[in-house]
Design a protein around this motif. Structure first.
Motif, PDB file in Angstrom:
ATOM      1  N   UNK A 192       2.515   1.308   9.399  1.00 14.87           N
ATOM      2  CA  UNK A 192       1.944   2.346   9.711  1.00 14.87           C
ATOM      3  C   UNK A 192       2.677   3.626   8.846  1.00 14.87           C
ATOM      4  N   UNK A 193       3.367   3.468   7.829  1.00 19.54           N
ATOM      5  CA  UNK A 193       4.395   4.306   7.267  1.00 19.54           C
ATOM      6  C   UNK A 193       3.473   5.720   6.814  1.00 19.54           C
ATOM      7  N   UNK A 194       4.122   6.789   7.407  1.00 22.39           N
ATOM      8  CA  UNK A 194       3.630   8.122   6.919  1.00 22.39           C
ATOM      9  C   UNK A 194       4.620   8.601   5.642  1.00 22.39           C
ATOM     10  N   UNK A 214      -0.025  13.284  11.283  1.00 20.01           N
ATOM     11  CA  UNK A 214       1.546  13.085  11.228  1.00 20.01           C
ATOM     12  C   UNK A 214       1.667  11.935  12.108  1.00 20.01           C
ATOM     13  N   UNK A 215       2.999  11.321  11.675  1.00 17.99           N
ATOM     14  CA  UNK A 215       3.484  10.143  12.480  1.00 17.99           C
ATOM     15  C   UNK A 215       3.703  10.635  13.758  1.00 17.99           C
ATOM     16  N   UNK A 216       4.337  11.555  13.952  1.00 20.71           N
ATOM     17  CA  UNK A 216       4.809  12.005  15.285  1.00 20.71           C
ATOM     18  C   UNK A 216       3.340  12.218  16.188  1.00 20.71           C
ATOM     19  N   UNK A 217       2.431  12.561  15.920  1.00 12.81           N
ATOM     20  CA  UNK A 217       1.158  12.833  16.588  1.00 12.81           C
ATOM     21  C   UNK A 217       0.595  11.427  16.919  1.00 12.81           C
ATOM     22  N   UNK A 218       0.470  10.653  15.818  1.00 13.33           N
ATOM     23  CA  UNK A 218      -0.332   9.422  15.752  1.00 13.33           C
ATOM     24  C   UNK A 218       0.447   8.444  16.856  1.00 13.33           C
ATOM     25  N   UNK A 271       1.006  -1.108   0.139  1.00 14.47           N
ATOM     26  CA  UNK A 271       0.035   0.057   0.009  1.00 14.47           C
ATOM     27  C   UNK A 271       0.868   1.210   0.171  1.00 14.47           C
ATOM     28  N   UNK A 272       0.355   2.230  -0.571  1.00 12.80           N
ATOM     29  CA  UNK A 272       1.169   3.492  -0.594  1.00 12.80           C
ATOM     30  C   UNK A 272       0.339   4.525   0.230  1.00 12.80           C
ATOM     31  N   UNK A 273       0.910   5.189   1.126  1.00 16.45           N
ATOM     32  CA  UNK A 273       0.379   5.828   2.044  1.00 16.45           C
ATOM     33  C   UNK A 273      -0.460   7.346   1.424  1.00 16.45           C
ATOM     34  N   UNK A 307       2.973   0.984  15.115  1.00 18.76           N
ATOM     35  CA  UNK A 307       3.406   0.243  13.847  1.00 18.76           C
ATOM     36  C   UNK A 307       3.600  -1.144  14.164  1.00 18.76           C
ATOM     37  N   UNK A 308       2.921  -1.893  12.973  1.00 17.28           N
ATOM     38  CA  UNK A 308       3.244  -3.315  12.902  1.00 17.28           C
ATOM     39  C   UNK A 308       2.486  -4.043  14.116  1.00 17.28           C
ATOM     40  N   UNK A 309       1.695  -3.658  15.160  1.00 21.35           N
ATOM     41  CA  UNK A 309       1.136  -4.319  16.140  1.00 21.35           C
ATOM     42  C   UNK A 309      -0.394  -4.071  16.248  1.00 21.35           C
ATOM     43  N   UNK A 310      -1.089  -4.771  15.516  1.00 19.51           N
ATOM     44  CA  UNK A 310      -2.731  -4.534  15.393  1.00 19.51           C
ATOM     45  C   UNK A 310      -3.231  -4.407  16.868  1.00 19.51           C
ATOM     46  N   UNK A 311      -2.868  -5.855  17.700  1.00 17.75           N
ATOM     47  CA  UNK A 311      -3.502  -5.850  19.067  1.00 17.75           C
ATOM     48  C   UNK A 311      -3.323  -4.589  19.865  1.00 17.75           C
ATOM     49  N   UNK A 312      -2.177  -3.856  19.743  1.00 20.38           N
ATOM     50  CA  UNK A 312      -1.711  -2.916  20.646  1.00 20.38           C
ATOM     51  C   UNK A 312      -2.505  -1.506  20.259  1.00 20.38           C
TER      52      UNK A 312
END
Length: 283
Positions: free
Chosen positions: A137-139, A72-76, A39-41, A91-96
């Motif tokens: 979750x790459x921005x 933004x990534x910093x905020x998210x 996917x492309x952000x 990022x990379x951890x759905x459960x959390x």
């Protein structure tokens, strides 16, 4: 506060956990399987966040719900100011990632976007957000400010259909779907399509005759160069920009008084015709 506490105490038992992670609802899982491998952000994710999430969790500092911002990534990725220790996206951890649970749940008191926003995510949009988080979750910056990279030309089956490397990229998407390219248009049709797209005008009879009788390998390239060098090219590109800017030469809205803003229109035309770099144009 009661609602905010419920937000961060979503019971994980509403999801069936498999060895590969949380199991998705059937409708979302089907859409997930049909997603592109990568996917492309900017292409896939940002439009969803912008349309469905930024109203309450966007860059507007005066309208933030739950202390969450997703622009933004910093905020998210950071801890929520109103609920320290809780993260919307890991990022990379759905459960959390609380965002994952909020978009998957069917509880009207927990689901996001909230029902009172009159917004909702489609199953495909949910699948995209799930995969995006799962993949890290790459921005990315706005596409216009990302330096272009040269991509490796993909290998395809039907090499005889390739006229230039761009065809490889097109066919690489079509072949897995068992689709084929349309038949090549005749020269008159090809010139008409290009002329309408680049200048907004039909080609003249003289231009058609010149192209049809030109048997050189770069005959079409010469026609495209002619159109790009025309002032009409800038006018055609400016037309789209004017529509986007809701431009009007005089009265833009009923409450406006007379104003002549045509110099700006002329400047935009000139900018396109001179191929002004985008970072200069937006200033």
């Amino acid at each position: 506060m009661r609602m905010l506490k419920r937000f961060f105490l979503i019971p994980i038992v509403v999801l069936v956990v498999s060895c590969g992670g949380p199991e998705l609802p059937e409708e979302v899982a089907l859409e997930y399987e049909a997603l592109p491998k990568t996917l492309d952000f900017n292409q896939h994710v940002k439009p969803i966040l912008s349309d469905k999430c930024y109203l309450c969790h966007g860059p507007d500092a005066g309208n933030i719900k739950g202390g969450l911002q997703l622009h933004s990534a910093e905020a998210a990725y950071s801890e929520l100011s109103e609920n320290p220790g809780n993260l919307a996206i890991v990022p990379g951890k759905l459960e959390k990632s609380e965002m994952f649970h909020r978009i998957i749940t069917t509880d009207p008191n927990l689901i996001m976007p909230s029902p009172d926003s009159h917004l909702s995510l489609t199953n495909k949009e949910k699948a995209m957000l799930v995969k995006w988080i799962e993949d890290g979750a790459e921005y990315k910056d706005h596409w216009a400010f990302i330096k272009p990279e040269k991509h490796k030309v993909p290998k395809i089956k039907n090499e005889d259909l390739v006229a230039n490397p761009i065809d490889n990229f097109v066919l690489a998407q079509l072949e897995p779907l068992d689709l084929k390219l349309s038949e090549k248009a005749d020269k008159e049709t090809l010139l008409r399509r290009a002329s309408i797209d680049l200048t907004g005008l039909q080609p003249t009879l003289e231009q058609i005759e010149e192209f049809v009788n030109d048997e050189s390998p770069n005959a079409f390239e010469k026609q495209v160069d002619r159109m790009l060098a025309s002032e009409k090219y800038g006018e055609q590109r400016t037309l789209d920009w004017m529509d986007l800017a809701r431009y009007a030469d005089t009265h833009g809205y009923s409450v406006d008084r007379y104003r002549d803003t045509s110099p700006w229109r002329d400047w935009v035309i000139k900018s396109f015709n001179e191929n002004m770099p985008y970072d200069q144009f937006i200033l």
